[in-house]
Design an enzyme around this catalytic site. Structure first.
Site, PDB file in Angstrom:
ATOM      1  N   LYS A  49      -8.586  -0.826  -9.029  1.00 54.85           N
ATOM      2  CA  LYS A  49      -9.256  -1.325  -7.821  1.00 54.85           C
ATOM      3  C   LYS A  49     -10.408  -0.404  -7.420  1.00 54.85           C
ATOM      4  CE  LYS A  49      -8.189  -2.687  -3.027  1.00 54.85           C
ATOM      5  NZ  LYS A  49      -9.065  -1.765  -2.273  1.00 54.85           N
ATOM      6  N   TYR A  59      -2.332   5.382  -4.351  1.00 51.29           N
ATOM      7  CA  TYR A  59      -3.391   6.351  -4.133  1.00 51.29           C
ATOM      8  C   TYR A  59      -3.034   7.598  -4.932  1.00 51.29           C
ATOM      9  CZ  TYR A  59      -5.624   3.829  -0.280  1.00 51.29           C
ATOM     10  OH  TYR A  59      -6.294   2.905   0.470  1.00 51.29           O
ATOM     11  N   HIS A 119     -13.930  -1.793  -0.968  1.00 52.78           N
ATOM     12  CA  HIS A 119     -12.916  -1.369   0.004  1.00 52.78           C
ATOM     13  C   HIS A 119     -13.140  -2.027   1.365  1.00 52.78           C
ATOM     14  CE1 HIS A 119      -9.635   1.738  -0.100  1.00 52.78           C
ATOM     15  NE2 HIS A 119      -9.601   1.424   1.185  1.00 52.78           N
ATOM     16  N   THR A 131      -5.986   2.542  -6.892  1.00 53.45           N
ATOM     17  CA  THR A 131      -7.237   2.547  -6.123  1.00 53.45           C
ATOM     18  C   THR A 131      -8.037   3.792  -6.471  1.00 53.45           C
ATOM     19  OG1 THR A 131      -6.305   1.270  -4.300  1.00 53.45           O
ATOM     20  CG2 THR A 131      -8.216   2.634  -3.801  1.00 53.45           C
ATOM     21  N   SER A 180       0.818  -1.205   0.000  1.00 56.65           N
ATOM     22  CA  SER A 180       0.000   0.000   0.000  1.00 56.65           C
ATOM     23  C   SER A 180       0.856   1.262   0.000  1.00 56.65           C
ATOM     24  CB  SER A 180      -0.902   0.001   1.241  1.00 56.65           C
ATOM     25  OG  SER A 180      -1.560   1.249   1.390  1.00 56.65           O
TER      26      SER A 180
END
Length: 385
Positions: A253, A131, A277, A157, A108
């Site tokens: 995603k 992100y 999520h 994402t 992440s």
């Protein structure tokens, strides 16, 4: 005597005992009323299998590929924030366990261990989850760092332009590292396993951000930066920009609707993940497994692989997902429970549990190869269409 672990729930119970409340709650909670968080799991339980008998169950195989990479079973470790707060050096430990097991690990953006930390401690290329922040210079630097680490796929994402309200995180005063309040200190005093390991690492805050983002040199400036950086103006133009900068394989995603699935295909993505999520964003959304059929129908014949996350707690859920058209699944909470319970060995145990359950379920349904799994093994009327 060491506890006997037979299912993911066993690991969850141990993790709850060992991990500080704010970090356990961060992993094991959803937004608002948590209705989607709960229904993600219960929706799977409604889907029933057709048991077959007197069929050859020898030489079974769960092996397949995910975006062209060989996997020992169609499971990847999902990108989860603050993994290194479930256990010291958590991302490194989870990546090593995944590598040894033969499944992908996804790091992440909001990890504790940095891209470079994970690359230094693994040899198999891992995937990096991005992100999209307002600071495009920082985003480009992240992409270049992922390239330098030889990451083999970028997971973008799209469902966190704004943050869903997670009541437990607010009430717990979630921070990394935890603030030395009286409540936190009392709770930490009851978690000697966690504290012992955390004392022996230097990795206690967001390693991909501190020292890399403009104006963020320490934890005191991190909170203000993150609260301002998620980009509510995110669009498919940003995806095109990222794809151009990255130049490699892309996984999108957060897809829950056929319209967005078509746009994912149009973007040139190699795969998409049907995901709400983990019930941590829009409360009241469909469970991912119930959103899957419409997306498979819409784009399943196009040149894109469809994955699923949210609610997967067992190998049976893996088989259910594949039967309904998913190429594979991403697991988050199951491996986090294992990590919090037993470190790297716990992640390995979680993967072993899921593999065993998937293997036995496939056999009971009369099949020997994961590539042959389809809706014919499910009882009509029990699965969403």
């Amino acid at each position: 005597m060491a506890p006997v672990i037979t299912c993911i729930e066993d690991l969850r119970v141990i993790a709850k005992r060992r991990v500080p409340r704010m970090f356990y709650d961060y992993a094991d909670s959803g937004s608002w009323t948590e209705s989607t968080y709960r229904s993600n799991e219960t929706a799977f339980q409604k889907i029933k299998f057709r048991q077959r008998v007197a069929v050859n169950m020898e030489n079974r195989s769960l092996e397949n590929t995910m975006i062209g990479e060989n996997v020992t079973m169609p499971v990847a470790l999902a990108p989860t924030g603050l993994t290194g707060m479930q256990h010291a050096d958590g991302e490194i430990l989870a990546a090593r366990a995944a590598e040894k097991f033969g499944v992908p690990f996804t790091l992440s953006t909001m990890s504790i261990c940095s891209i470079e930390d994970v690359a230094e401690h693994t040899s198999r290329p891992f995937w990096f989850q991005l992100y999209v922040m307002k600071d495009k210079g920082f985003v480009e630097r992240l992409i270049n760092r992922a390239k330098a680490a030889k990451c083999s796929a970028l997971v973008i994402t799209l469902d966190l332009q704004i943050l869903g309200q997670r009541h437990k995180d607010i009430k717990n005063g979630l921070s990394s590292p935890p603030k030395p309040t009286l409540t936190n200190l009392i709770n930490l005093a009851t978690k000697p396993y966690w504290c012992w390991h955390m004392l022996h690492t230097k990795r206690r805050t967001f390693g991909n951000i501190v020292g890399h983002a403009s104006g963020v040199s320490d934890t005191s400036s991190l909170s203000a930066w993150t609260s301002q950086q998620f980009d509510p103006a995110l669009s498919w133009d940003d995806v095109a920009w990222i794809k151009d900068k990255w130049g490699g394989k892309i996984i999108i995603k957060g897809i829950m609707e056929p319209e967005d699935a078509h746009l994912a295909v149009k973007s040139g993505a190699d795969a998409l993940i049907v995901s709400n999520h983990g019930g941590r964003q829009l409360d009241g959304a469909l469970p991912s497994i119930e959103a899957l059929p419409a997306i498979v129908d819409a784009v399943g014949k196009d040149n894109i692989e469809i994955y699923l996350d949210s609610g997967v707690r067992s190998g049976q859920d893996v088989i259910r997902s594949v039967a309904m058209g998913a190429r594979g699944v991403f697991i988050g909470r199951p491996f986090l429970y294992g990590l919090g319970a037993m470190g790297e060995a716990g992640v390995t145990k979680a993967l072993e549990v899921i593999r065993n359950e998937a293997d036995l379920t496939m056999a009971f349904c009369g099949l020997r190869n994961i590539k042959d799994v389809n809706k014919s093994i499910l009882v009509p009327g029990t699965y969403p269409t």
